[in-house]
Design an enzyme around this catalytic site. Structure first.
Site, short mmCIF file in Angstrom:
data_model
loop_
_atom_site.label_atom_id
_atom_site.label_comp_id
_atom_site.label_asym_id
_atom_site.label_seq_id
_atom_site.Cartn_x
_atom_site.Cartn_y
_atom_site.Cartn_z
N LYS A 274 -17.12 -17.28 -25.68
CA LYS A 274 -18.29 -16.63 -25.08
C LYS A 274 -18.47 -15.24 -25.66
O LYS A 274 -19.56 -14.71 -25.67
CB LYS A 274 -18.10 -16.52 -23.57
CG LYS A 274 -18.56 -17.77 -22.89
CD LYS A 274 -18.85 -17.54 -21.43
CE LYS A 274 -19.23 -18.84 -20.80
NZ LYS A 274 -18.41 -19.18 -19.65
N HIS B 178 -29.13 -23.05 -25.84
CA HIS B 178 -29.92 -22.54 -24.72
C HIS B 178 -29.09 -21.50 -23.99
O HIS B 178 -27.86 -21.59 -23.95
CB HIS B 178 -30.26 -23.70 -23.76
CG HIS B 178 -31.05 -23.27 -22.57
ND1 HIS B 178 -32.37 -22.88 -22.68
CD2 HIS B 178 -30.73 -23.15 -21.25
CE1 HIS B 178 -32.82 -22.55 -21.47
NE2 HIS B 178 -31.83 -22.71 -20.59
N ILE C 264 -24.64 -26.00 -26.47
CA ILE C 264 -26.06 -26.32 -26.29
C ILE C 264 -26.88 -25.08 -26.67
O ILE C 264 -26.53 -23.96 -26.30
CB ILE C 264 -26.34 -26.70 -24.81
CG1 ILE C 264 -25.42 -27.87 -24.39
CG2 ILE C 264 -27.81 -27.08 -24.62
CD1 ILE C 264 -25.52 -28.24 -22.93
N GLU D 6 -15.91 -30.11 -28.52
CA GLU D 6 -16.58 -28.94 -27.95
C GLU D 6 -18.07 -29.08 -28.18
O GLU D 6 -18.50 -29.46 -29.27
CB GLU D 6 -16.09 -27.66 -28.64
CG GLU D 6 -14.59 -27.43 -28.54
CD GLU D 6 -14.18 -26.69 -27.28
OE1 GLU D 6 -15.06 -26.19 -26.56
OE2 GLU D 6 -12.97 -26.62 -27.03
N ARG E 189 -21.05 -31.16 -41.33
CA ARG E 189 -20.03 -30.79 -42.34
C ARG E 189 -18.64 -31.14 -41.82
O ARG E 189 -18.44 -31.29 -40.61
CB ARG E 189 -20.13 -29.30 -42.68
CG ARG E 189 -19.81 -28.37 -41.52
CD ARG E 189 -19.63 -26.94 -41.97
NE ARG E 189 -19.54 -26.01 -40.86
CZ ARG E 189 -18.42 -25.71 -40.22
NH1 ARG E 189 -17.28 -26.27 -40.54
NH2 ARG E 189 -18.44 -24.83 -39.22
P1 ADP Z 1 -14.04 -22.76 -22.11
O1 ADP Z 1 -12.84 -22.39 -22.91
O2 ADP Z 1 -13.75 -22.94 -20.65
O3 ADP Z 1 -14.73 -23.94 -22.73
P2 ADP Z 1 -16.18 -21.06 -23.18
O4 ADP Z 1 -16.10 -19.58 -23.35
O5 ADP Z 1 -16.17 -21.89 -24.43
O6 ADP Z 1 -15.00 -21.48 -22.19
O7 ADP Z 1 -17.49 -21.39 -22.34
C1 ADP Z 1 -17.86 -22.72 -22.08
C2 ADP Z 1 -18.53 -22.88 -20.73
O8 ADP Z 1 -19.68 -22.03 -20.67
C3 ADP Z 1 -19.05 -24.28 -20.51
O9 ADP Z 1 -18.07 -25.11 -19.90
C4 ADP Z 1 -20.27 -24.07 -19.61
O10 ADP Z 1 -19.89 -24.13 -18.25
C5 ADP Z 1 -20.72 -22.67 -19.95
N1 ADP Z 1 -21.90 -22.56 -20.83
C6 ADP Z 1 -22.90 -21.66 -20.62
N2 ADP Z 1 -23.85 -21.76 -21.56
C7 ADP Z 1 -23.46 -22.76 -22.41
C8 ADP Z 1 -24.06 -23.33 -23.59
N3 ADP Z 1 -25.23 -22.88 -24.06
N4 ADP Z 1 -23.40 -24.33 -24.22
C9 ADP Z 1 -22.21 -24.76 -23.73
N5 ADP Z 1 -21.60 -24.27 -22.62
C10 ADP Z 1 -22.21 -23.27 -21.95
MG MG Z 2 -15.08 -23.60 -25.01
#
Ligand code: ADP
Ligand code: MG
Length: 155
Positions: A21, A84, A82, A79, A104
């Site tokens: 994130k 958005h 999305i 993984e 890829r």
């Molecule tokens: P994790 O290690 O728990 O997967 P991330 O930092 O990768 O943590 O965040 C993933 C989580 O963020 C998803 O499980 C979902 O709940 C939320 N999320 C919010 N926006 C998105 C997006 N655009 N695409 C995927 N996941 C998203």
């Molecule tokens: Mg993740």
């Protein structure tokens, strides 16, 4: 690839939350059982596809299938990002994903910067490819649940 398009759904589980994130690329994780069911010939790498949370809007998506270092690379990880900006996280919700094409192979990057720029390149490429008619039509596939409001309006 023989198995594409590949449709799957599963409950979104917590990953390591390890910084994805941070650079603005959250990736939703599927439970191990769902990942274990991916056909063997769907190789590791980056894919483009469509995804919807529950019966929500189906959106452009990039999916990465990799070897999971947690299991000494004997199991795959999945993984889904999305394209958005969601107001809230959707842990625990059902995520429906159609993987439609391969972008890829899996790669190792020597810095976070090069990884991020590769992912941004993947996102741009995925956006373009998903506009191709044969990919665009999968957005409307019956695999994706129809929102309740739409069913009501049809009556
Ligand atoms: P994790 O290690 O728990 O997967 P991330 O930092 O990768 O943590 O965040 C993933 C989580 O963020 C998803 O499980 C979902 O709940 C939320 N999320 C919010 N926006 C998105 C997006 N655009 N695409 C995927 N996941 C998203
Ligand atoms: Mg993740």
């Amino acid at each position: 690839m023989r198995h594409l398009p590949y449709f799957c759904r599963g409950q979104v589980v917590r990953g390591f939350g390890r910084g994805s994130k941070q650079p603005g690329i959250p990736t939703a994780k599927f439970p191990e059982q769902v990942v274990d069911n991916i056909p063997a010939d769907v190789s590791t790498g980056i894919y483009h596809g469509w995804a919807g949370v529950g019966s929500g809007v189906v959106r452009k998506t990039v999916v990465s299938i990799g070897w999971n270092p947690y299991y000494n690379n004997t199991k795959k990880s999945r993984e889904t990002h999305i394209m958005h900006t969601f107001k809230e996280d959707f842990y625990g919700e059902i995520l429906n994903v159609a993987i439609v094409g391969h972008l890829r192979p899996e790669e190792n990057f020597d810095s976070l910067e090069s990884l991020i720029s590769a992912i941004q390149g993947d996102i741009e490429e995925a956006k373009k490819r998903l506009e191709l008619p044969e990919h665009l039509k999968l957005k409307e596939d019956n695999f994706f649940p129809v929102p309740k409001s739409k069913i009501m309006n049809g009556h």
